[in-house]
Design a protein around this motif. Structure first.
Motif, PDB file in Angstrom:
ATOM      1  N   VAL A  73       0.875  -1.169   0.000  1.00  0.00           N
ATOM      2  CA  VAL A  73       0.000   0.000   0.000  1.00  0.00           C
ATOM      3  C   VAL A  73       0.908   1.212   0.000  1.00  0.00           C
ATOM      4  CG1 VAL A  73      -1.890   1.138   1.178  1.00  0.00           C
ATOM      5  CG2 VAL A  73      -1.562  -1.308   1.429  1.00  0.00           C
ATOM      6  N   THR A  74       0.809   2.033  -1.007  1.00  0.00           N
ATOM      7  CA  THR A  74       1.616   3.260  -1.031  1.00  0.00           C
ATOM      8  C   THR A  74       0.770   4.370  -0.401  1.00  0.00           C
ATOM      9  OG1 THR A  74       0.884   4.307  -3.049  1.00  0.00           O
ATOM     10  CG2 THR A  74       2.404   2.456  -3.310  1.00  0.00           C
ATOM     11  N   PRO A  75       1.392   5.518  -0.098  1.00  0.00           N
ATOM     12  CA  PRO A  75       0.582   6.597   0.497  1.00  0.00           C
ATOM     13  C   PRO A  75      -0.531   7.066  -0.425  1.00  0.00           C
ATOM     14  CG  PRO A  75       2.917   7.039   0.754  1.00  0.00           C
ATOM     15  CD  PRO A  75       2.811   5.847  -0.140  1.00  0.00           C
ATOM     16  N   TYR A  76      -0.480   6.671  -1.718  1.00  0.00           N
ATOM     17  CA  TYR A  76      -1.466   7.182  -2.670  1.00  0.00           C
ATOM     18  C   TYR A  76      -2.395   6.106  -3.200  1.00  0.00           C
ATOM     19  CZ  TYR A  76       2.180  10.585  -2.343  1.00  0.00           C
ATOM     20  OH  TYR A  76       3.104  11.458  -1.847  1.00  0.00           O
ATOM     21  N   GLY A  77      -2.259   4.895  -2.696  1.00  0.00           N
ATOM     22  CA  GLY A  77      -3.131   3.831  -3.169  1.00  0.00           C
ATOM     23  C   GLY A  77      -2.407   2.501  -3.087  1.00  0.00           C
ATOM     24  N   LEU A  78      -3.010   1.550  -3.768  1.00  0.00           N
ATOM     25  CA  LEU A  78      -2.459   0.204  -3.708  1.00  0.00           C
ATOM     26  C   LEU A  78      -1.662  -0.075  -4.968  1.00  0.00           C
ATOM     27  CD1 LEU A  78      -2.802  -2.456  -2.064  1.00  0.00           C
ATOM     28  CD2 LEU A  78      -4.653  -2.987  -3.655  1.00  0.00           C
ATOM     29  N   GLN A  95      -8.408   0.705 -10.898  1.00  0.00           N
ATOM     30  CA  GLN A  95      -7.118   1.221 -11.347  1.00  0.00           C
ATOM     31  C   GLN A  95      -7.285   2.692 -11.707  1.00  0.00           C
ATOM     32  OE1 GLN A  95      -6.174  -1.925 -14.160  1.00  0.00           O
ATOM     33  NE2 GLN A  95      -4.099  -1.083 -14.216  1.00  0.00           N
ATOM     34  N   VAL A  96      -6.297   3.498 -11.370  1.00  0.00           N
ATOM     35  CA  VAL A  96      -6.414   4.938 -11.653  1.00  0.00           C
ATOM     36  C   VAL A  96      -6.050   5.237 -13.107  1.00  0.00           C
ATOM     37  CG1 VAL A  96      -5.673   7.239 -10.955  1.00  0.00           C
ATOM     38  CG2 VAL A  96      -5.824   5.431  -9.247  1.00  0.00           C
ATOM     39  N   PHE A  97      -4.988   4.602 -13.576  1.00  0.00           N
ATOM     40  CA  PHE A  97      -4.513   4.905 -14.937  1.00  0.00           C
ATOM     41  C   PHE A  97      -4.387   3.593 -15.722  1.00  0.00           C
ATOM     42  CE2 PHE A  97      -2.372   7.690 -11.824  1.00  0.00           C
ATOM     43  CZ  PHE A  97      -2.941   8.904 -12.163  1.00  0.00           C
ATOM     44  N   GLY A 133       0.670   8.853 -12.904  1.00  0.00           N
ATOM     45  CA  GLY A 133       0.281   8.129 -14.118  1.00  0.00           C
ATOM     46  C   GLY A 133       0.686   6.673 -14.150  1.00  0.00           C
ATOM     47  N   CYS A 134       1.018   6.063 -12.985  1.00  0.00           N
ATOM     48  CA  CYS A 134       1.471   4.667 -13.043  1.00  0.00           C
ATOM     49  C   CYS A 134       0.288   3.721 -13.214  1.00  0.00           C
ATOM     50  CB  CYS A 134       2.244   4.282 -11.780  1.00  0.00           C
ATOM     51  SG  CYS A 134       2.867   2.602 -11.933  1.00  0.00           S
ATOM     52  N   LEU A 135       0.441   2.828 -14.166  1.00  0.00           N
ATOM     53  CA  LEU A 135      -0.656   1.932 -14.500  1.00  0.00           C
ATOM     54  C   LEU A 135      -0.950   0.926 -13.387  1.00  0.00           C
ATOM     55  CD1 LEU A 135      -0.863  -1.029 -16.494  1.00  0.00           C
ATOM     56  CD2 LEU A 135       1.440  -0.195 -16.795  1.00  0.00           C
ATOM     57  N   ILE A 193      -3.276  13.705 -10.309  1.00  0.00           N
ATOM     58  CA  ILE A 193      -3.776  13.568  -8.925  1.00  0.00           C
ATOM     59  C   ILE A 193      -5.288  13.783  -8.894  1.00  0.00           C
ATOM     60  CG2 ILE A 193      -3.669  14.540  -6.597  1.00  0.00           C
ATOM     61  CD1 ILE A 193      -0.706  15.239  -7.269  1.00  0.00           C
ATOM     62  N   VAL A 194      -5.778  14.753  -9.677  1.00  0.00           N
ATOM     63  CA  VAL A 194      -7.221  14.980  -9.735  1.00  0.00           C
ATOM     64  C   VAL A 194      -7.905  13.711 -10.228  1.00  0.00           C
ATOM     65  CG1 VAL A 194      -9.024  16.282 -10.934  1.00  0.00           C
ATOM     66  CG2 VAL A 194      -7.048  17.473  -9.979  1.00  0.00           C
ATOM     67  N   LYS A 195      -7.278  13.062 -11.213  1.00  0.00           N
ATOM     68  CA  LYS A 195      -7.858  11.831 -11.742  1.00  0.00           C
ATOM     69  C   LYS A 195      -7.873  10.752 -10.658  1.00  0.00           C
ATOM     70  CE  LYS A 195      -7.938   8.982 -15.739  1.00  0.00           C
ATOM     71  NZ  LYS A 195      -7.133   8.199 -16.629  1.00  0.00           N
ATOM     72  N   ALA A 196      -6.782  10.657  -9.903  1.00  0.00           N
ATOM     73  CA  ALA A 196      -6.717   9.654  -8.826  1.00  0.00           C
ATOM     74  C   ALA A 196      -7.803   9.920  -7.792  1.00  0.00           C
ATOM     75  CB  ALA A 196      -5.339   9.679  -8.167  1.00  0.00           C
ATOM     76  N   LEU A 197      -8.005  11.191  -7.470  1.00  0.00           N
ATOM     77  CA  LEU A 197      -9.024  11.527  -6.467  1.00  0.00           C
ATOM     78  C   LEU A 197     -10.430  11.170  -6.940  1.00  0.00           C
ATOM     79  CD1 LEU A 197      -7.567  14.895  -5.147  1.00  0.00           C
ATOM     80  CD2 LEU A 197      -8.201  12.937  -3.732  1.00  0.00           C
ATOM     81  N   GLY A 198     -10.634  11.183  -8.254  1.00  0.00           N
ATOM     82  CA  GLY A 198     -11.952  10.876  -8.797  1.00  0.00           C
ATOM     83  C   GLY A 198     -12.169   9.399  -9.081  1.00  0.00           C
ATOM     84  N   THR A 199     -11.178   8.562  -8.746  1.00  0.00           N
ATOM     85  CA  THR A 199     -11.293   7.125  -9.041  1.00  0.00           C
ATOM     86  C   THR A 199     -11.890   6.379  -7.847  1.00  0.00           C
ATOM     87  OG1 THR A 199      -9.338   7.285 -10.437  1.00  0.00           O
ATOM     88  CG2 THR A 199      -9.974   5.068  -9.739  1.00  0.00           C
ATOM     89  N   ASP A 200     -12.827   5.477  -8.116  1.00  0.00           N
ATOM     90  CA  ASP A 200     -13.458   4.727  -7.021  1.00  0.00           C
ATOM     91  C   ASP A 200     -12.498   3.710  -6.414  1.00  0.00           C
ATOM     92  OD1 ASP A 200     -15.809   6.030  -7.356  1.00  0.00           O
ATOM     93  OD2 ASP A 200     -16.630   4.546  -8.777  1.00  0.00           O
ATOM     94  N   ALA A 201     -12.742   3.394  -5.131  1.00  0.00           N
ATOM     95  CA  ALA A 201     -11.923   2.390  -4.441  1.00  0.00           C
ATOM     96  C   ALA A 201     -11.981   1.073  -5.203  1.00  0.00           C
ATOM     97  CB  ALA A 201     -12.418   2.202  -3.018  1.00  0.00           C
ATOM     98  N   GLY A 202     -10.829   0.433  -5.313  1.00  0.00           N
ATOM     99  CA  GLY A 202     -10.776  -0.859  -5.993  1.00  0.00           C
ATOM    100  C   GLY A 202     -10.469  -0.737  -7.477  1.00  0.00           C
TER     101      GLY A 202
END
Ligand code: SF4
Length: 492
Positions: free
Chosen positions: A369-374, A460-462, A393-395, A449-458
């Motif tokens: 778990v990183t400070p910004y997600g899994l 992938q952000v990118f 932007g890490c996939l 980061i805005v995109k990450a904040l708008g991504t639902d739990a579980g």
């Protein structure tokens, strides 16, 4: 990066017992701001000390600001020798002390000095009449001695002077512990390093207590050195004389009772990194340890607490290692996505439960778990070099519902927003060659980061992002999936 000098590396220790290694430490972006602010503050409040130490080193003088035959006021020399800014009899007004404690700046020290100039300096009789200092002639404006050894005359300290060369001789002969630390150190690559080149220097051999809680005049005090191990231990652990930093500056009883040894900072950092979910392989590398076991204190507190509520089949508990079991829990709770999860499901479909567990054991050991997600990547042998920039932007980054993750992302978003506003507001004639690059860099991160904040739990952000771990990836073709693919190809 922070450039630092590690003091102890046993296998290469030199005959004289101490080796300094130059090293650098990556600074995670989330700590950049507080670190820069702290170091800039240290740099600014130690600037007068550093400048004097440099001149002392270059000139081999104690008071390089003056020629040896200069006459300076006795009060000023008292401050230069003791560091104590209080040289007149009445107390310094509380407002001036508070003003100083807000900024620790040279201007505030100057105001305190100016306030005292017109006052009575009777307290100086005690200092100049003490011990070997009695041998330093006190002089009139034109240089004639007015104070002979053994004679306690009434002296008008407003117009009393000392000759700089007399005092320098006195310190060299009687007070060598009051000499600055000007000797260089040679680090292991042969570079010569002087104390004034270091960030962490301090006034040495000064104990300013008493009135006004003690204020050291950094703009005049002459004895300066490196912060050493003993000072650090004494001022934080309470082992030895004097107040600890906590006792002196703590705001509550609880704060004032705190104690800390420098080594416990290492433990604290280790635990905090685990708590933030940084991979044990990364922590091990960071602390130059040889094995992961030395670092291992498994502590993914917030996410782990959620996950322990998920019931799993006994077979999973038996077959899976610690981290793979966590991944399995995440997969079962639909809290994870990404290529490890997809491959797990495919292996499960095509080869059955047992093979899927083997796959997880092999592939999911690096999950963290990183400070910004899994991070859903696997790097069992090499840590990811970008582990604290996953938001860029890490996939492999997936969101969780951990609250601190949301806060970390919001903090980083605000930080980059500030950078963008500052850069955009810069007048054209002040924009240098790096300006456009810096702006692009900040905008890209802000948008990610805005995109990450708008991504639902579980999720992938990118999903179409880049693989930031690429430089740490293992050689292609050696994973369990590759082996299975090869077997399948053979079957075909
Ligand atoms: S692979 Fe990507 S998500 Fe995983 S730690 Fe590295 S940067 Fe972060």
């Amino acid at each position: 990066m922070i450039r630092h000098f590690a003091e102890k590396q046993d296998e290469d220790e030199r005959a004289e017992g101490l080796s300094f290694y130059e090293n650098t430490q990556h600074v995670p972006p989330m700590f950049e701001e507080i670190l820069i602010e702290t170091l800039e503050h240290i740099e600014s409040i130690t600037a007068p000390l550093r400048e004097r130490l440099k001149r002392q080193t270059e000139t081999r003088r104690i008071f390089p600001e003056y020629p040896e035959d200069a006459l300076i006021p006795a009060w000023e020399m008292y401050v230069r020798m003791t560091g104590n800014i209080a040289f007149s009899d009445p107390d310094i007004p509380v407002s001036l002390v508070q003003n100083y404690r807000e900024t620790y700046g040279a201007d505030a020290l100057d105001k305190i000095r100016q306030y005292q100039l017109g006052g009575c300096h009777r307290m100086l009789t005690g200092f100049w009449g003490r011990g070997s200092q009695r041998g330093i002639p006190i002089r009139k404006t034109w240089g004639k001695p007015i104070y002979d050894r053994g004679v306690d005359q009434d002296i008008d300290w407003q117009s009393a002077y000392v000759r700089v060369g007399d005092v320098e001789r006195h310190v060299w002969e009687n007070r060598t512990t009051k000499l600055s630390d000007t000797m260089p150190t040679t680090i292991t690559d042969g570079t010569v390093l002087y104390p004034h080149e270091l960030m962490l220097i301090m006034p040495v051999r000064n104990v300013i207590e008493g009135r006004n809680n003690g204020i050291l005049d950094t703009t005049l005090y002459s004895a300066i050195g490196r912060i050493d191990r003993h000072t650090l231990i004494r001022s934080t652990s309470g082992k030895g004389s004097g107040d600890t930093l906590f006792e002196r500056y703590g705001m509550t009883e609880e704060d004032r009772a705190l104690r800390l040894t420098p080594h416990s900072l290492r433990h604290l950092q280790n635990t905090e990194l685990f708590r933030l979910g940084v991979a044990d392989t990364i922590i091990t590398k960071k602390f130059n340890r040889r094995s992961v076991q030395q670092s291992y204190v498994y502590d993914h507190r917030s996410l782990a607490e959620d996950l322990t509520d998920i019931d799993l089949a006994p077979e999973a508990e038996e077959r899976l290692g610690d981290k793979p079991l966590q991944v399995f829990r995440l997969i079962s709770a639909n809290k994870a996505s990404g290529h490890v999860v997809e491959e797990f499901r495919r292996v499960q479909r095509e080869y059955g439960e047992a093979a899927a567990f083997d796959y997880l054991n092999a592939e999911a050991d690096g999950l963290h778990v990183t400070p910004y997600g899994l991070c859903i990547n696997s790097f069992t042998s090499d840590p990811c070099p970008k582990h604290l920039e996953c938001f860029n932007g890490c996939l492999h980054l997936a969101r969780t519902d951990v609250i601190s993750e949301q806060e970390n992302l919001q903090r980083m978003r605000d930080k980059f927003a500030k950078v963008i506003i500052t850069l955009e507001a810069l007048p054209e004639n002040q924009r240098n060659v790096g300006w456009a690059n810096q702006l692009t860099h900040a905008r890209v991160r802000y948008e990610n980061i805005v995109k990450a904040l708008g991504t639902d739990a579980g999720m992938q952000v990118f999903p179409d992002g880049i693989d930031l771990s690429v430089s740490a990836e293992r050689n292609a073709g050696t994973t369990i999936i590759d082996t299975m693919k090869r077997l399948r190809d053979l079957d075909d």
